[in-house]
Design a protein around this motif. Structure first.
Motif, short mmCIF file in Angstrom:
data_model
loop_
_atom_site.label_atom_id
_atom_site.label_comp_id
_atom_site.label_asym_id
_atom_site.label_seq_id
_atom_site.Cartn_x
_atom_site.Cartn_y
_atom_site.Cartn_z
N SER A 38 -18.21 -39.90 -13.63
CA SER A 38 -17.09 -39.21 -12.98
C SER A 38 -15.78 -39.54 -13.68
O SER A 38 -15.45 -40.71 -13.86
CB SER A 38 -17.02 -39.62 -11.50
N GLU A 69 -16.10 -31.30 -9.70
CA GLU A 69 -16.23 -31.74 -8.30
C GLU A 69 -14.91 -31.47 -7.56
O GLU A 69 -13.86 -31.91 -7.99
CB GLU A 69 -16.57 -33.22 -8.24
N ASP A 209 -19.22 -29.91 -1.83
CA ASP A 209 -19.69 -29.48 -3.15
C ASP A 209 -21.18 -29.23 -3.04
O ASP A 209 -21.89 -30.01 -2.39
CB ASP A 209 -19.44 -30.55 -4.22
N SER A 238 -23.55 -37.92 -0.14
CA SER A 238 -23.43 -37.46 -1.53
C SER A 238 -24.73 -37.81 -2.25
O SER A 238 -25.21 -38.94 -2.17
CB SER A 238 -22.24 -38.12 -2.22
#
Length: 252
Positions: A38, A69, A209, A238
């Motif tokens: 990320s 994202e 998302d 997530s």
């Protein structure tokens, strides 16, 4: 386990008279890692001077899958890049301002109104579900998080719900786990007066998302009064491509 380290670097190449910009990934562990990296979107775009249209490649020129994202926002928050890196090694990634091929979806989530308000999600490894309001009070009511074992890396939720025969293995895996009145494959309970107590099922959902590499969603629960205590909470889930585990953030 140690974390993978990421650096966005600029190296001046004097002979050619330009600065080469790249992303460097370092793996300090003794294990090969398949990770979803990320990078803050603002940092990425300001460094590489490009917006949402780009392609990320490794040193051999292979295009790496990526995702913008948003976490429920209008604009991207992070750039997610799926990398495979060997033990004690470094990986250098370049960024080009060209349109990248569509990334195959490896994560997915949806509300399942046709099955008593289930909320189901999956990646290329496993599938999961949480139970909704319509199941409460039924003889087959269950409490915790359900897990489905998969023998395929394809997404199966829609297919399995459509056939309604996911308790049998037809070559892709099955729902083998009976949750019942337990916390299932991982959930929270209330421990009051030396006893475990269950909350009611989720009431609202919001998908933040939905893939292709990471799916994130929020499940909200109505406030409850339990043994004189006022309890209110929500859970954010997530799930990354290739992972056996969910990241679950509890907000109280």
């Amino acid at each position: 386990m140690k974390k993978i380290w990421l650096t966005i670097l600029t190296i001046a190449v004097a002979a050619q008279g330009y600065a080469q910009k790249y992303i460097q990934i370092s793996n300090p562990t003794n294990h090969t890692r398949n990770e979803l990296i990320s990078i803050p979107y603002d940092r990425f775009t300001s460094h590489f001077l490009m917006d949402s249209i780009f392609t990320i490649k490794d040193e051999k020129g292979k295009i790496l899958p990526h995702q913008l994202e948003k976490l429920g926002a209008v604009h991207p928050v992070n750039v997610l890049v799926l990398v495979n890196i060997g033990p004690k090694s470094k990986l250098k990634l370049s960024v080009e301002q060209t349109a990248s091929p569509n990334t195959e979806s490896k994560t997915f989530a949806r509300y399942v109104p046709e099955r008593f308000d289930d909320f189901a999600w999956e990646n290329d490894v496993l599938a999961f579900r949480m139970y909704g309001k319509a199941l409460e009070g039924r003889p087959d009511d269950a409490q915790g998080m359900d897990v489905w074992a998969k023998r395929t890396d394809q997404l199966v939720i829609d297919k399995w719900y459509k056939t309604e025969d996911y308790h049998k293995d037809h070559g892709e895996g099955l729902d083998y786990y009976s949750v019942g009145q337990t916390l299932g494959a991982g959930d929270i309970g209330l421990f009051i007066n030396d006893s475990l107590m269950y909350t009611k099922h989720y009431r609202r959902y919001k998908i933040l998302d939905n893939g292709p590499l990471r799916t994130t969603f929020l499940l909200e629960f109505d406030p409850e009064n339990v043994e004189g205590q006022h309890i209110t909470f929500s859970k954010m889930f997530s799930l990354d491509a290739g992972s056996n585990f969910n990241k679950i953030t509890l907000k109280i």
